[in-house]
Scaffold this motif. Structure first.
Motif, mmCIF file in Angstrom:
data_model
loop_
_atom_site.group_PDB
_atom_site.id
_atom_site.type_symbol
_atom_site.label_atom_id
_atom_site.label_comp_id
_atom_site.label_asym_id
_atom_site.label_seq_id
_atom_site.Cartn_x
_atom_site.Cartn_y
_atom_site.Cartn_z
ATOM 1 N N ALA A 1 0.270 -12.179 8.319
ATOM 2 C CA ALA A 1 0.342 -10.801 7.818
ATOM 3 C C ALA A 1 -0.955 -10.437 7.105
ATOM 4 O O ALA A 1 -1.722 -11.313 6.694
ATOM 5 N N SER A 2 -1.196 -9.150 6.964
ATOM 6 C CA SER A 2 -2.388 -8.671 6.262
ATOM 7 C C SER A 2 -2.148 -8.682 4.752
ATOM 8 O O SER A 2 -1.263 -7.979 4.259
ATOM 9 N N PRO A 3 -2.932 -9.469 3.985
ATOM 10 C CA PRO A 3 -2.773 -9.465 2.526
ATOM 11 C C PRO A 3 -3.018 -8.090 1.911
ATOM 12 O O PRO A 3 -2.313 -7.687 0.975
ATOM 13 N N SER A 4 -4.007 -7.385 2.446
ATOM 14 C CA SER A 4 -4.318 -6.050 1.903
ATOM 15 C C SER A 4 -3.152 -5.096 2.111
ATOM 16 O O SER A 4 -2.809 -4.300 1.224
ATOM 17 N N TRP A 5 -2.519 -5.172 3.290
ATOM 18 C CA TRP A 5 -1.381 -4.285 3.543
ATOM 19 C C TRP A 5 -0.214 -4.652 2.619
ATOM 20 O O TRP A 5 0.440 -3.770 2.057
ATOM 21 N N LEU A 6 0.053 -5.951 2.470
ATOM 22 C CA LEU A 6 1.144 -6.376 1.591
ATOM 23 C C LEU A 6 0.916 -5.886 0.163
ATOM 24 O O LEU A 6 1.833 -5.372 -0.488
ATOM 25 N N ILE B 1 -4.412 -5.661 -6.941
ATOM 26 C CA ILE B 1 -3.247 -6.008 -7.751
ATOM 27 C C ILE B 1 -2.721 -4.799 -8.511
ATOM 28 O O ILE B 1 -1.517 -4.598 -8.660
ATOM 29 N N ARG B 2 -3.642 -3.958 -8.968
ATOM 30 C CA ARG B 2 -3.258 -2.798 -9.782
ATOM 31 C C ARG B 2 -2.914 -1.570 -8.945
ATOM 32 O O ARG B 2 -2.483 -0.553 -9.493
ATOM 33 N N SER B 3 -3.124 -1.670 -7.625
ATOM 34 C CA SER B 3 -2.877 -0.494 -6.792
ATOM 35 C C SER B 3 -1.383 -0.226 -6.665
ATOM 36 O O SER B 3 -0.555 -1.136 -6.763
ATOM 37 N N LYS C 1 3.647 -5.660 -2.667
ATOM 38 C CA LYS C 1 4.136 -7.028 -2.469
ATOM 39 C C LYS C 1 3.027 -8.024 -2.808
ATOM 40 O O LYS C 1 2.570 -8.802 -1.955
ATOM 41 N N ASN C 2 2.589 -7.994 -4.053
ATOM 42 C CA ASN C 2 1.460 -8.828 -4.463
ATOM 43 C C ASN C 2 1.751 -10.321 -4.341
ATOM 44 O O ASN C 2 0.880 -11.105 -3.952
#
Length: 435
Positions: free
Chosen positions: A198-203, A231-233, A208-209
């Motif tokens: 999965a894409s970490p950026s999308w998660l 993380i803060r997004s 879903k950090n």
């Protein structure tokens, strides 16, 4: 407590990056093959079934029309993720390719070509988004720009395959069409054995950090993680066309779609129906001319990949549009040129236009941030497919009505329009030239 993880986007290239990249490479070969194979097959179909210029153009454009679903695929991907779509699309691509063997009904063939195009749309939009979200930031543009090389390999391989497949009588053209199932299955099987993460950026963008951190550390190691900004997004609101045409993104959406559309109009129109165009140009040995043209496409993307590293994106865009238009003008005016001169000019045109294809993958992804990337890229591809489908549909009709000169004149006008649009509005996205 201080956050101690290093931003995973600054990690060095590793096996997971190359695994994802190879998954996309196999997909690009399959996509290029499927888009190129229709011209060779349909040129033979007329010997066995009743098919006029209208249906030749429409079926040839079918997969490009399907690609217009890129905006929908991008929106689905932004909402539900990238991985599962990429795991499935090449299997469906192969099934739809094989089904072309069992029908000569033009309407059904047209629908199958649209469905194949829809699967290609997933690889173009979702695959690109996943790739850029995993690759290290400093490597992203370079590796994305090289994807077109593999797409071109698939495109040229389709032409060679079309020549080599013989002996099936009245069904030969169907076997040629269905042969795209082979590269499709190779891509699908690879993705099944070497599963795409999965894409970490999308998660992270979905809030879903924890899941994103687990994916990163599983594949890159414990010291890597999300950036503090990620993380803060907050989870974004639903992305719609209204968002992409808001003041923040409007210019980028329009330029991204129209540069792609103008480029695709000429490239696909000429390349897919090259046999018809060359026959009308009376350039002696048409087989030799086709070999030269396809070789020049490959040379062009290699040169383009090199140029991509050293000049600005904006200059690259504008230059390829105007220079390829000039080459076509010389061809139109050069009726009295020798065959060697005409083939040489045509070869130069192919090199310049295909060099510009290098921008098709990195430039649209650079135009949009993570919140709207898949939707933005998908919308650009959707706009572009109207250009590609129009060129593919119109070229055999224009050649029949006014010969190759009329077809090339229309392509020239479209290329000039693309050049003017980029000259006036294209933003610079190259990190080196934005400093």
């Amino acid at each position: 407590m201080e956050y101690t993880k290093k931003n995973y986007k600054t990690a060095p290239l590793s096996s997971i990056h190359l695994r994802i990249y190879l998954a996309l490479v196999f997909g690009q070969i399959a996509c290029g093959f499927a888009l190129g194979i229709s011209g060779t097959a349909l040129a033979q179909a007329s010997n066995y079934i009743n098919i006029n210029d209208f249906w030749t153009g429409l079926i040839g454009a079918g997969s490009l029309i399907g690609l217009a679903g890129s905006a929908l695929m991008g929106k689905i991907s932004d909402q539900f993720g990238r991985r599962k779509m990429l795991m499935l699309d090449m299997y469906l691509f192969s099934v739809f390719s094989i089904l072309q063997l069992i029908t000569t009904n033009l309407i059904i063939l047209f629908i199958l070509r649209i469905l194949i195009g829809l699967m290609i749309a997933i690889d173009y939009t979702v695959g690109n988004a996943l790739l850029v979200e995993w690759l290290p930031a400093k490597e992203s543009g370079r590796l994305q720009s090289q994807l077109i090389v593999y797409w071109t390999i698939g495109f040229i391989a389709s032409y060679i395959t079309g020549i080599l497949i013989t002996g099936f009588g009245a069904h030969n053209w169907q076997v040629i069409l269905a042969s795209s199932a082979i590269p499709g299955l190779i891509a699908a099987v690879y993705r099944s054995f070497f599963r795409i993460p999965a894409s970490p950026s999308w998660l992270a963008n979905q809030g879903k950090n924890h899941a994103a951190q687990k994916v990163i550390q599983k594949h890159l190691g414990k010291k890597w993680g999300l950036s503090l900004k990620q993380i803060r997004s907050k989870k974004p609101s639903d992305i719609s066309l209204k968002t992409l045409f808001s003041p923040q993104y409007r210019r980028r959406t329009i330029v991204g779609g129209l540069f792609y559309a103008c480029q695709a109009f000429s490239f696909f129109g000429i390349s897919i129906f090259l046999p018809i165009l060359l026959e009308g140009m009376h350039l002696g040995n048409s087989s030799l001319s086709r070999i030269i043209y396809n070789s020049c496409i490959f040379i062009g993307v290699i040169i383009g990949s090199w140029i991509f590293k050293i000049i600005s994106r904006r200059m690259f865009l504008v230059g390829t549009f105007f220079l390829s238009a000039i080459a076509l003008i010389l061809l139109i005016l050069g009726n009295n040129f020798s065959s060697v001169m005409q083939i040489s000019i045509f070869a130069i045109f192919a090199i310049i236009l295909s060099a510009g294809l290098v921008l098709d993958y990195p430039y649209p992804t650079e135009l949009f941030d993570i919140k709207v990337r898949a939707s933005g890229v998908g919308t650009c591809i959707t706009i572009s497919r109207f250009g590609a489908a129009s060129g593919t549909f119109l070229l055999p009709i224009l050649t029949h009505l006014g010969g190759p000169a009329l077809a090339m004149l229309v392509c020239t006008i479209v290329l000039l329009i693309g050049g003017i649009i980029c000259l006036l509005w294209a933003p610079e996205t190259s990190p080196k030239y934005m400093k």
